[in-house]
Design an enzyme around this catalytic site. Structure first.
Site, short mmCIF file in Angstrom:
data_model
loop_
_atom_site.label_atom_id
_atom_site.label_comp_id
_atom_site.label_asym_id
_atom_site.label_seq_id
_atom_site.Cartn_x
_atom_site.Cartn_y
_atom_site.Cartn_z
N LYS A 222 0.82 -1.21 0.00
CA LYS A 222 0.00 0.00 0.00
C LYS A 222 0.86 1.27 0.00
O LYS A 222 0.44 2.31 -0.48
CB LYS A 222 -0.93 0.02 1.21
CG LYS A 222 -1.83 -1.20 1.38
CD LYS A 222 -2.86 -1.32 0.28
CE LYS A 222 -4.01 -2.26 0.63
NZ LYS A 222 -3.64 -3.68 0.70
C1 LIG Z 1 -4.31 -4.82 0.34
C2 LIG Z 1 -3.49 -6.04 0.26
C3 LIG Z 1 -3.76 -7.03 -0.69
C4 LIG Z 1 -4.93 -6.95 -1.64
O1 LIG Z 1 -4.78 -5.94 -2.60
P1 LIG Z 1 -6.06 -5.37 -3.39
O2 LIG Z 1 -5.55 -4.23 -4.17
O3 LIG Z 1 -7.04 -4.95 -2.33
O4 LIG Z 1 -6.59 -6.49 -4.20
C5 LIG Z 1 -2.91 -8.13 -0.74
N1 LIG Z 1 -1.88 -8.26 0.10
C6 LIG Z 1 -1.61 -7.33 1.05
C7 LIG Z 1 -0.47 -7.55 1.98
C8 LIG Z 1 -2.39 -6.19 1.15
O5 LIG Z 1 -2.10 -5.26 2.08
#
Ligand SMILES: *Cc1c(COP(=O)(O)O)cnc(C)c1O
Length: 494
Positions: free
Chosen positions: A111
């Protein structure tokens, strides 16, 4: 470049308006009116920052080159990412497979790739569209978004940020990261409910006229840092081009070779960015959508029926514990002939009945691009264990779900094209699950867990996790989903 809504094709907004508002007024998601083409060869032997500037310029045509360059520099240079390498690719050990590591930022999850950049884009967007207004960033998180958004927006002038997370739906380390958040403009609250309750609550507050009015009187307006915001998706397109260019630069593939990408998926933001990169001209073969036990997307991609009426499981990959994947709406808009009436109908069905079924053409388009699988808790743990045992690489449970999907994909289809597994979090965000997966006893305390994991595997603990143990807990509030609006007004000082 202008932006239209998945529920209103006639709408046209600038990118600054799209980023400042987060979501379209009628509830749809904002998408670019067309996808610009770019030659993947232009990214060879470039820094990550250069690559990001090039991609951003194609979409943010109402931003100046300086605004883009400055935002990118603030996000990715200057030591926010380990070794100033935001998105390194490393060999997996398996034949023609690589990890794209996206967790070297300040909160140790992918993120950060978007949320280190979004606040800068947001600040410029507000300047262009809503001078003197304070943006109240309202965010629901399944664990990683919340911390990354708090860290990205802390003390950014003209913003306040409020994060809601499910009390029992995040790892202890994730909770600790949020509860100790520093900054004068931040607020964190747990809710008694799961991620979908948090996300629904936030969407309801966005649409609540009374709440908006109350904020507006105080010179404030809502925006979103969730992946429904275009400013979250755009930075994610960059690392797909970057990974491809890195592999060409390292002479692992030649320019033009199709590359499969395996993405551990929750809200469908990350994998959607890969779809956009493909539409822009990146040689992507198959998009492999990996889910955990909450396998609503696997079923959808296989059958065309999206059905959220099922048991919600809390798993060892909590950031993917999601039954309503918001960004799928964008994909369906593009693949369903950009027909906003059709998309509105499906989304209405989802709200009213909990399910919708797409038409045969749309399903065929989905299946020509995507392949999907899911994996249970046992298989996730087994994958963490075997990847460490066989290749000496320590991965977190989300990444393990994707690594497992690559295995099933290759076994089922025989397609052994080079593949990149997107690695989305540091294993040290989930030290308990990872230790157990490795067959080790997990101590009670989080930091002892991390220390034990480090001792057993020899992999260093990232600095942001190490320094958490010294931070003071600032936020302990828990509320019921129905009280979220009151909490927001209170935190905003209304
Ligand atoms: C948010 C997240 C995901 C999923 O990603 P999306 O964009 O919501 O599909 C997968 N792995 C981790 C560690 C995340 O923080």
């Amino acid at each position: 470049m202008l932006y239209k809504s998945t529920r209103n094709s006639a709408l046209r907004l600038t990118s600054a308006e799209a980023i400042a508002s987060g979501i379209s007024a009628e509830g749809g998601l904002l998408v670019p009116e067309f996808l610009p083409k770019i030659d993947p060869g232009v990214f060879l032997r470039q820094s990550y920052e250069k690559r990001a500037e090039t991609v951003l310029r194609l979409f943010l045509t109402d931003f100046s080159e300086q605004e883009i360059a400055k935002s990118v520099r603030n996000a990715y240079a200057g030591g926010r990412f380990e070794n100033d390498a935001p998105a390194p690719v490393r060999p997996f050990g398996k034949e023609d497979a690589y990890f794209l590591e996206l967790w070297h930022g300040p909160t140790c999850a992918f993120k950060d790739m978007a949320l280190q950049l979004l606040p800068h884009l947001m600040a410029y967007s507000l300047e262009k569209t809503a001078k003197d207004e304070t943006a109240v960033i309202l965010t629901a998180t399944s664990g990683d978004t919340g911390k990354a958004a708090l860290e990205g927006f802390r003390d950014v002038p003209g913003t306040k940020i409020i994060v809601f997370y499910p009390q029992d739906g995040v790892s202890a380390m994730q909770k600790r990261q949020m509860a100790t958040q520093e900054g004068e403009n931040v607020f964190v609250c747990a809710i008694n409910g799961n991620f979908d309750d948090a996300q629904t609550g936030v969407k309801r507050i966005f649409a609540d006229e009374e709440v908006r009015e109350a904020l507006s009187k105080k010179g404030m307006r809502f925006s979103s840092a969730n992946s429904i915001n275009w400013g979250r998706l755009l930075p994610q397109i960059v690392y797909y081009f970057s990974a491809y260019a890195d592999l060409v630069d390292a002479e692992k593939i030649s320019l033009g070779t199709p590359l499969n990408f395996v993405v551990p998926t929750g809200n469908f933001g990350n994998i959607l960015a890969c779809y956009y990169a493909k539409r822009m001209g990146l040689p992507v073969g198959r998009l492999i959508c990996a889910s955990n036990r909450n396998n609503v997307l696997t079923d959808f991609i296989r059958t065309g029926v999206y059905d959220r009426r099922r048991t919600f499981y809390t798993t060892s990959s909590p950031s993917m514990d999601i039954l309503v994947s918001s960004n799928l709406e964008r994909l369906l808009y593009h693949l369903g002939g950009e027909d906003s009436g059709k998309v509105s109908g499906w989304m209405r069905d989802l709200t009213e009945t909990g399910t919708y079924t797409v038409d045969a053409n749309t399903l065929a388009a989905v299946q020509s691009l995507f392949w999907a699988d899911f994996c249970g808790e046992e298989e996730t743990a087994e994958t963490v264990r075997s990847v460490f045992r066989d290749f000496g690489i320590l991965i977190d449970p989300h990444t393990a779900v994707a690594a497992h999907a690559l295995e099933s994909y290759r076994a089922e289809t025989g397609d052994r094209s080079p593949a990149v597994v997107v690695s989305t979090a540091s294993p040290y965000k989930f030290p308990g699950s990872v230790l157990e997966a490795l067959g080790q006893q997990a101590p009670e305390d989080d930091f002892e867990k991390a220390a034990r994991l480090c001792e057993y595997t020899g992999q260093p603990i990232p600095k942001p996790i190490l320094s958490l143990s010294e931070k003071v807990i600032r936020f302990t509030k828990v509320c019921a989903p129905k009280d979220m609006a009151a909490v927001v007004l209170d935190a905003a000082g209304v």
